[in-house]
Write an enzyme that holds these catalytic residues in place. Structure first.
Site, mmCIF file in Angstrom:
data_model
loop_
_atom_site.group_PDB
_atom_site.id
_atom_site.type_symbol
_atom_site.label_atom_id
_atom_site.label_comp_id
_atom_site.label_asym_id
_atom_site.label_seq_id
_atom_site.Cartn_x
_atom_site.Cartn_y
_atom_site.Cartn_z
ATOM 1 N N THR A 1 -44.220 3.512 37.009
ATOM 2 C CA THR A 1 -44.113 2.078 37.294
ATOM 3 C C THR A 1 -42.668 1.660 37.486
ATOM 4 O O THR A 1 -42.363 0.732 38.241
ATOM 5 C CB THR A 1 -44.751 1.289 36.124
ATOM 6 O OG1 THR A 1 -46.156 1.527 36.154
ATOM 7 C CG2 THR A 1 -44.505 -0.211 36.239
ATOM 8 N N SER B 1 -47.739 8.855 36.688
ATOM 9 C CA SER B 1 -47.751 9.931 35.676
ATOM 10 C C SER B 1 -49.142 10.265 35.163
ATOM 11 O O SER B 1 -49.313 11.265 34.468
ATOM 12 C CB SER B 1 -46.805 9.600 34.520
ATOM 13 O OG SER B 1 -47.399 8.724 33.589
ATOM 14 N N THR C 1 -45.152 5.543 32.122
ATOM 15 C CA THR C 1 -45.400 5.403 30.680
ATOM 16 C C THR C 1 -46.642 6.164 30.216
ATOM 17 O O THR C 1 -46.758 6.525 29.052
ATOM 18 C CB THR C 1 -45.577 3.917 30.291
ATOM 19 O OG1 THR C 1 -46.682 3.385 31.037
ATOM 20 C CG2 THR C 1 -44.335 3.104 30.552
ATOM 21 N N ASP C 2 -47.597 6.390 31.145
ATOM 22 C CA ASP C 2 -48.925 6.834 30.709
ATOM 23 C C ASP C 2 -48.967 8.223 30.086
ATOM 24 O O ASP C 2 -49.773 8.464 29.176
ATOM 25 C CB ASP C 2 -49.926 6.727 31.873
ATOM 26 C CG ASP C 2 -50.284 5.265 32.159
ATOM 27 O OD1 ASP C 2 -50.027 4.414 31.289
ATOM 28 O OD2 ASP C 2 -50.803 4.973 33.249
#
Ligand code: SIN
Length: 318
Positions: A14, A61, A94-95
């Site tokens: 992101t 990700s 972030t995932d």
């Protein structure tokens, strides 16, 4: 020469996302803006020394996989070996950030800082959080005495061992659980709370050698995660055994590592068939504490997704 270059490796996420409108915080496409551009948009990033950029991948990700991990570990080791390099920053979605952080920790075990950072809002947002996170990550990488793999988000520094994404939307989306953060970044300075993380050196070297050989190809050990829950059965484990190829299973167990009896019976069958079984917990805090008579080993404090990486690496070096 004093090492002072910070290398920033871009992988997507992101932080590199683009939306149609600045007010759009959800409907955006991750991994659109190149790392050169992201860094060029933060002019003060070179205030305390030079930075270099390199695009390792450009993905959301959620799609992270072994090929990119192998390449990333290679590039991290390559740059760490350069005398002029003080530290490395990795921009990441972030995932799955916590999985990559743990992977790099376990296979690179760096004696210089490797700092993952990210964003919860796309680069095109009215107030993107990425630029400040990158500045904070560079401040950590430049901090004298910093070493090991950490993640920085919203001014909080987390060890690769403890970091976990715990929020779907807020800017401060990560937690170190009850271990607590490693440090805070406050106006570019670090308030250190704990020691820097370090991994087991010999295991890191052995795993890295295998990864260099495997690269993007097949041969990475197959380890799956199964969850224990009300009404759990052994059906998934049985299906994996019938299909074949699975070498390890991590159980996201309940509480202090307990497993529904039906799932446990299937896991025992899997173990008898040569599959390595490790118990982690669904709980966000605490760790599985060993008790007399435990049937399966515990994950040593790692949550399920990191325990899976650890088991894969362990299967590689055995
Ligand atoms: C991703 O993980 O690449 C998308 C989500 C995010 O970075 O927050």
């Amino acid at each position: 020469m004093k090492p002072q270059t910070i290398v920033i490796l871009g992988t997507g996420g992101t932080i590199a996302g683009r939306a149609a409108r600045p007010s759009e915080a959800l409907a955006y496409v991750a991994a659109q803006v190149g790392i050169d551009q992201l860094v060029a948009d933060i002019p003060s990033i070179t205030d305390n020394g030079p930075v270099e950029t390199e695009q390792v991948s450009q993905i959301d990700s959620k799609d992270m996989g072994f090929a990119i991990w192998a390449e990333l570990a290679n590039r991290v080791n390559h740059h760490l070996a350069r005398a002029e390099v003080q530290g490395i920053v990795i921009t990441h979605g972030t995932d799955t950030l916590e999985e990559t952080a743990y992977f790099v920790h376990a296979v690179c075990n760096p004696d210089k800082p490797v700092v993952l950072t990210c964003a919860m809002r796309p680069a095109t947002a009215l107030f993107p959080d990425g630029p400040q996170n990158v500045l904070d990550a560079v401040a950590v990488a430049r901090h004298s005495g910093a070493r090991g793999v950490v993640a920085v988000c919203a001014g909080v520094v987390h060890s690769a061992l403890d970091v976990q994404k715990t929020h779907t939307y807020q800017l401060d989306a990560f937690s170190s659980g009850d271990a607590g953060p490693t440090a805070y970044v406050e106006a570019g300075s670090l308030r250190l709370l704990r020691n820097w993380p370090s991994a087991q050196e010999e295991r890191a070297i052995a795993a890295m050698k295998t990864i260099a050989k495997l690269g993007a190809g097949p041969g990475w050990p197959r380890v799956e995660i199964v969850m224990s829950h009300a009404g759990a059965s052994g059906a998934l484990v049985d299906a994996l055994l019938v299909q074949g190829g699975v070498q390890g299973l991590v159980v996201a167990a309940t509480g202090n590592g307990t497993i529904h009896h039906a799932l446990e019976a299937a896991l025992l069958k899997a173990r008898d068939a040569g599959v390595r079984v490790v118990r982690s917990t669904r709980c966000l805090q605490g760790r599985v504490l060993a008790t007399p008579g435990d049937i399966f080993p515990d994950s040593g404090g790692l949550g399920p997704v990191k325990a899976r990486v650890a088991l894969m690496l362990s299967l590689m070096v055995l």
